[in-house]
Design a protein around this motif. Structure first.
Motif, PDB file in Angstrom:
ATOM      1  N   LYS A 143       0.801  -1.235   0.000  1.00  0.00           N
ATOM      2  CA  LYS A 143       0.000   0.000   0.000  1.00  0.00           C
ATOM      3  C   LYS A 143       0.830   1.280   0.000  1.00  0.00           C
ATOM      4  O   LYS A 143       0.280   2.388   0.085  1.00  0.00           O
ATOM      5  CB  LYS A 143      -0.990   0.023   1.172  1.00  0.00           C
ATOM      6  CG  LYS A 143      -2.040  -1.077   1.097  1.00  0.00           C
ATOM      7  CD  LYS A 143      -3.067  -0.952   2.209  1.00  0.00           C
ATOM      8  CE  LYS A 143      -4.117  -2.067   2.087  1.00  0.00           C
ATOM      9  NZ  LYS A 143      -5.135  -1.987   3.169  1.00  0.00           N
ATOM     10  N   LYS A 144       2.131   1.158  -0.106  1.00  0.00           N
ATOM     11  CA  LYS A 144       2.974   2.355  -0.154  1.00  0.00           C
ATOM     12  C   LYS A 144       2.843   3.032  -1.520  1.00  0.00           C
ATOM     13  O   LYS A 144       2.546   2.389  -2.530  1.00  0.00           O
ATOM     14  CB  LYS A 144       4.432   1.996   0.106  1.00  0.00           C
ATOM     15  CG  LYS A 144       4.712   1.548   1.533  1.00  0.00           C
ATOM     16  CD  LYS A 144       4.505   2.694   2.517  1.00  0.00           C
ATOM     17  CE  LYS A 144       4.968   2.329   3.939  1.00  0.00           C
ATOM     18  NZ  LYS A 144       4.129   1.314   4.574  1.00  0.00           N
ATOM     19  N   VAL A 145       3.109   4.344  -1.553  1.00  0.00           N
ATOM     20  CA  VAL A 145       3.026   5.143  -2.777  1.00  0.00           C
ATOM     21  C   VAL A 145       4.423   5.243  -3.400  1.00  0.00           C
ATOM     22  O   VAL A 145       5.370   5.688  -2.749  1.00  0.00           O
ATOM     23  CB  VAL A 145       2.471   6.551  -2.494  1.00  0.00           C
ATOM     24  CG1 VAL A 145       2.474   7.395  -3.776  1.00  0.00           C
ATOM     25  CG2 VAL A 145       1.073   6.460  -1.900  1.00  0.00           C
ATOM     26  N   ILE A 146       4.522   4.810  -4.663  1.00  0.00           N
ATOM     27  CA  ILE A 146       5.809   4.809  -5.365  1.00  0.00           C
ATOM     28  C   ILE A 146       5.727   5.750  -6.566  1.00  0.00           C
ATOM     29  O   ILE A 146       4.845   5.606  -7.413  1.00  0.00           O
ATOM     30  CB  ILE A 146       6.184   3.394  -5.841  1.00  0.00           C
ATOM     31  CG1 ILE A 146       6.197   2.419  -4.657  1.00  0.00           C
ATOM     32  CG2 ILE A 146       7.544   3.409  -6.536  1.00  0.00           C
ATOM     33  CD1 ILE A 146       6.461   0.968  -5.059  1.00  0.00           C
ATOM     34  N   LEU A 147       6.635   6.705  -6.614  1.00  0.00           N
ATOM     35  CA  LEU A 147       6.705   7.637  -7.736  1.00  0.00           C
ATOM     36  C   LEU A 147       7.657   7.076  -8.790  1.00  0.00           C
ATOM     37  O   LEU A 147       8.808   6.784  -8.494  1.00  0.00           O
ATOM     38  CB  LEU A 147       7.218   9.007  -7.266  1.00  0.00           C
ATOM     39  CG  LEU A 147       6.573   9.612  -6.016  1.00  0.00           C
ATOM     40  CD1 LEU A 147       7.146  10.999  -5.761  1.00  0.00           C
ATOM     41  CD2 LEU A 147       5.051   9.673  -6.158  1.00  0.00           C
ATOM     42  N   THR A 148       7.164   6.923 -10.005  1.00  0.00           N
ATOM     43  CA  THR A 148       8.019   6.403 -11.073  1.00  0.00           C
ATOM     44  C   THR A 148       7.509   6.911 -12.419  1.00  0.00           C
ATOM     45  O   THR A 148       6.459   7.570 -12.482  1.00  0.00           O
ATOM     46  CB  THR A 148       8.068   4.867 -11.055  1.00  0.00           C
ATOM     47  OG1 THR A 148       9.105   4.414 -11.924  1.00  0.00           O
ATOM     48  CG2 THR A 148       6.748   4.254 -11.467  1.00  0.00           C
ATOM     49  N   THR A 149       8.239   6.636 -13.478  1.00  0.00           N
ATOM     50  CA  THR A 149       7.866   7.082 -14.816  1.00  0.00           C
ATOM     51  C   THR A 149       7.381   5.876 -15.614  1.00  0.00           C
ATOM     52  O   THR A 149       8.131   4.927 -15.820  1.00  0.00           O
ATOM     53  CB  THR A 149       9.072   7.739 -15.528  1.00  0.00           C
ATOM     54  OG1 THR A 149       9.600   8.772 -14.687  1.00  0.00           O
ATOM     55  CG2 THR A 149       8.655   8.321 -16.868  1.00  0.00           C
ATOM     56  N   GLU A 150       6.123   5.927 -16.015  1.00  0.00           N
ATOM     57  CA  GLU A 150       5.476   4.768 -16.640  1.00  0.00           C
ATOM     58  C   GLU A 150       6.198   4.299 -17.906  1.00  0.00           C
ATOM     59  O   GLU A 150       6.674   5.093 -18.711  1.00  0.00           O
ATOM     60  CB  GLU A 150       4.027   5.132 -16.976  1.00  0.00           C
ATOM     61  CG  GLU A 150       3.168   3.955 -17.397  1.00  0.00           C
ATOM     62  CD  GLU A 150       1.729   4.358 -17.590  1.00  0.00           C
ATOM     63  OE1 GLU A 150       1.498   5.401 -18.230  1.00  0.00           O
ATOM     64  OE2 GLU A 150       0.840   3.641 -17.095  1.00  0.00           O
ATOM     65  N   THR A 168       3.092  -7.459  -6.260  1.00  0.00           N
ATOM     66  CA  THR A 168       2.745  -7.000  -7.598  1.00  0.00           C
ATOM     67  C   THR A 168       2.414  -5.513  -7.516  1.00  0.00           C
ATOM     68  O   THR A 168       2.246  -4.953  -6.415  1.00  0.00           O
ATOM     69  CB  THR A 168       1.530  -7.745  -8.156  1.00  0.00           C
ATOM     70  OG1 THR A 168       0.362  -7.386  -7.384  1.00  0.00           O
ATOM     71  CG2 THR A 168       1.733  -9.252  -8.090  1.00  0.00           C
ATOM     72  N   GLU A 169       2.279  -4.886  -8.676  1.00  0.00           N
ATOM     73  CA  GLU A 169       1.938  -3.460  -8.702  1.00  0.00           C
ATOM     74  C   GLU A 169       0.571  -3.194  -8.069  1.00  0.00           C
ATOM     75  O   GLU A 169       0.327  -2.088  -7.566  1.00  0.00           O
ATOM     76  CB  GLU A 169       1.942  -2.946 -10.140  1.00  0.00           C
ATOM     77  CG  GLU A 169       3.331  -2.849 -10.756  1.00  0.00           C
ATOM     78  CD  GLU A 169       3.294  -2.237 -12.143  1.00  0.00           C
ATOM     79  OE1 GLU A 169       2.884  -1.067 -12.268  1.00  0.00           O
ATOM     80  OE2 GLU A 169       3.670  -2.933 -13.109  1.00  0.00           O
ATOM     81  N   LYS A 170      -0.315  -4.181  -8.109  1.00  0.00           N
ATOM     82  CA  LYS A 170      -1.655  -3.990  -7.548  1.00  0.00           C
ATOM     83  C   LYS A 170      -1.642  -3.840  -6.031  1.00  0.00           C
ATOM     84  O   LYS A 170      -2.621  -3.366  -5.445  1.00  0.00           O
ATOM     85  CB  LYS A 170      -2.554  -5.168  -7.942  1.00  0.00           C
ATOM     86  CG  LYS A 170      -2.852  -5.229  -9.437  1.00  0.00           C
ATOM     87  CD  LYS A 170      -3.734  -6.405  -9.774  1.00  0.00           C
ATOM     88  CE  LYS A 170      -4.032  -6.458 -11.271  1.00  0.00           C
ATOM     89  NZ  LYS A 170      -4.893  -7.623 -11.624  1.00  0.00           N
ATOM     90  N   GLU A 171      -0.546  -4.247  -5.400  1.00  0.00           N
ATOM     91  CA  GLU A 171      -0.467  -4.187  -3.937  1.00  0.00           C
ATOM     92  C   GLU A 171       0.194  -2.908  -3.432  1.00  0.00           C
ATOM     93  O   GLU A 171       0.342  -2.717  -2.228  1.00  0.00           O
ATOM     94  CB  GLU A 171       0.291  -5.410  -3.428  1.00  0.00           C
ATOM     95  CG  GLU A 171      -0.439  -6.709  -3.716  1.00  0.00           C
ATOM     96  CD  GLU A 171       0.371  -7.928  -3.344  1.00  0.00           C
ATOM     97  OE1 GLU A 171       0.236  -8.396  -2.191  1.00  0.00           O
ATOM     98  OE2 GLU A 171       1.158  -8.408  -4.195  1.00  0.00           O
ATOM     99  N   VAL A 172       0.583  -2.037  -4.359  1.00  0.00           N
ATOM    100  CA  VAL A 172       1.118  -0.725  -3.985  1.00  0.00           C
ATOM    101  C   VAL A 172       0.379   0.321  -4.820  1.00  0.00           C
ATOM    102  O   VAL A 172      -0.492  -0.007  -5.621  1.00  0.00           O
ATOM    103  CB  VAL A 172       2.640  -0.636  -4.258  1.00  0.00           C
ATOM    104  CG1 VAL A 172       3.406  -1.630  -3.396  1.00  0.00           C
ATOM    105  CG2 VAL A 172       2.957  -0.835  -5.730  1.00  0.00           C
ATOM    106  N   VAL A 173       0.717   1.582  -4.613  1.00  0.00           N
ATOM    107  CA  VAL A 173       0.114   2.670  -5.393  1.00  0.00           C
ATOM    108  C   VAL A 173       1.207   3.284  -6.268  1.00  0.00           C
ATOM    109  O   VAL A 173       2.171   3.854  -5.756  1.00  0.00           O
ATOM    110  CB  VAL A 173      -0.493   3.751  -4.481  1.00  0.00           C
ATOM    111  CG1 VAL A 173      -1.085   4.879  -5.327  1.00  0.00           C
ATOM    112  CG2 VAL A 173      -1.540   3.153  -3.556  1.00  0.00           C
ATOM    113  N   ILE A 174       1.070   3.124  -7.586  1.00  0.00           N
ATOM    114  CA  ILE A 174       2.051   3.656  -8.528  1.00  0.00           C
ATOM    115  C   ILE A 174       1.585   5.017  -9.028  1.00  0.00           C
ATOM    116  O   ILE A 174       0.477   5.159  -9.549  1.00  0.00           O
ATOM    117  CB  ILE A 174       2.241   2.720  -9.738  1.00  0.00           C
ATOM    118  CG1 ILE A 174       2.714   1.335  -9.285  1.00  0.00           C
ATOM    119  CG2 ILE A 174       3.217   3.337 -10.742  1.00  0.00           C
ATOM    120  CD1 ILE A 174       4.132   1.291  -8.780  1.00  0.00           C
ATOM    121  N   LYS A 175       2.414   6.035  -8.848  1.00  0.00           N
ATOM    122  CA  LYS A 175       2.132   7.374  -9.357  1.00  0.00           C
ATOM    123  C   LYS A 175       3.054   7.652 -10.540  1.00  0.00           C
ATOM    124  O   LYS A 175       4.279   7.637 -10.401  1.00  0.00           O
ATOM    125  CB  LYS A 175       2.366   8.427  -8.262  1.00  0.00           C
ATOM    126  CG  LYS A 175       1.386   8.352  -7.099  1.00  0.00           C
ATOM    127  CD  LYS A 175      -0.010   8.799  -7.510  1.00  0.00           C
ATOM    128  CE  LYS A 175      -0.946   8.862  -6.302  1.00  0.00           C
ATOM    129  NZ  LYS A 175      -2.327   9.235  -6.701  1.00  0.00           N
TER     130      LYS A 175
END
Length: 356
Positions: A143-150, A168-175
């Motif tokens: 559930k942590k928020v990760i800042l990255t470039t898609e 997996t990506e579904k278990e965190v928050v991708i910004k």
């Protein structure tokens, strides 16, 4: 009809490559493309030393703000040789007209997942024995928020880091943010982790942020490739041999030169080609994170005698990432499956004795 088709083919070839046939010209213009990075240095150095003219080539360097911008020009045949990251290369190869002919460097250590120095993620290192150098656990990250470039090398690094922790990506928050905005946002306390590539990793280090994993730490190899127009390469193998010989000669100089001398030359290259003023410290950091491979090592990495080469296996993982994120249309998947666009034949034409 056949005569008309033949004339049309000749016209397309001339328009496509912007070259006179090597058999008809003393000096052949070779149009190359580079994004701001160390990978174009061997070409610049070869031109500076006049090595290209010695073999009747004129290496023309065009520069681009991004790999995507370079690809747009590639598709309209503005350039035929250049350097691209592993992910932009997928976008070039998926259309069937781009091949990989060598490696400029490996930027795996330049892509890093980072946290602030107060992050609790730093309390646990080596939670998984398969990846002893990474920090964090599945519990820490969920559930942590990760800042990255898609759909970038940073995004790929993110997914491999999560995978190493069983997430997996579904278990965190991708910004999804571009690198500059991700750096600014993280500085303003937005997000729990941020993922950067160089030189943003260097800037992040300067702010005191800490690396919890590089791409290399989780076996996510990220070669920066030497790429070529497939049709051009097939039509002009002697030009390819000369070009790769010049590139490898410049690369060997960079590998073997005294560090201080190499740093000064790279500073001059960045200033002249990209109008960038990089400090000695910044350039020196490049040597610490970008891995360079000699000709002998590259031939070993490209060797297909026992099946897929090591480079093809590295790329297969990247292709899978792109396919998972639906970045390649179903009708084009056949062009990247198995990474057959990575070919050793041109590299194998270059001989050690020609690099002196």
């Amino acid at each position: 009809m056949k005569i008309k088709s033949w004339i049309k083919s000749i016209a397309v070839a001339v328009c496509m490559f912007g070259l006179v046939s090597p058999a008809m010209a003393k000096v052949v213009d070779v149009k190359t493309a580079w994004v701001a990075g160390q990978e174009g240095f061997p070409v610049w150095f070869a031109k500076k030393k006049g090595w290209d003219k010695q073999v009747d080539l004129n290496l023309i360097m065009s520069t681009y703000a991004s790999g995507q911008e370079a690809l747009m020009d590639f598709e309209v045949n503005t350039w035929v040789l250049g350097g691209l990251g592993a992910i932009p290369t997928v976008n070039g190869a998926k259309n069937g007209n781009m091949i990989v002919i060598g490696i400029a460097n490996d930027e795996s250590k330049a892509n890093a997942v980072m946290v602030r120095n107060t992050s609790p993620i730093l309390l646990k290192k080596g939670a998984t024995t398969s990846y002893p150098n990474i920090y964090g656990t599945a519990v820490d990250l969920r559930k942590k928020v990760i800042l990255t470039t898609e759909l970038s090398s940073a995004h790929y690094t993110t997914t491999k880091y999560l995978e190493a922790l069983g997430l997996t990506e579904k278990e965190v928050v991708i910004k999804n943010l571009d690198q500059a905005l991700a750096l600014l946002s993280f500085e303003h306390e937005k997000g729990d982790l941020a993922v950067f590539w160089a030189p943003y990793t260097f800037m992040a280090n300067g702010k005191g942020w800490v690396t919890v994993s590089t791409a290399k730490d989780v076996d996510a190899r990220l070669p920066l490739y030497l790429v070529a127009n497939k049709a051009f390469a097939a039509q002009y193998p002697e030009v390819m041999k000369k070009y790769l010989t010049l590139y490898m000669r410049g690369l060997h100089w960079l590998i073997n030169a005294p560090r201080e001398e190499a740093v000064k030359e790279i500073q001059a290259y960045y200033k002249e080609v990209f109008n960038l003023d990089y400090s000695e410290t910044m350039v020196d950091l490049n040597f610490n994170v970008f891995e360079l491979f000699t000709l002998a090592k590259q031939k070993e990495l490209f060797d297909e005698k026992n099946g897929q080469s090591r480079v093809q296996k590295w790329q297969d993982s990247i292709n899978e990432f792109m396919l998972t994120h639906k970045a390649v249309h179903k009708s084009l998947e056949k062009n990247i499956l198995g990474s057959k666009f990575i070919v050793p034949s041109f590299l194998n034409m270059v001989e050690e004795k020609d690099l002196k």
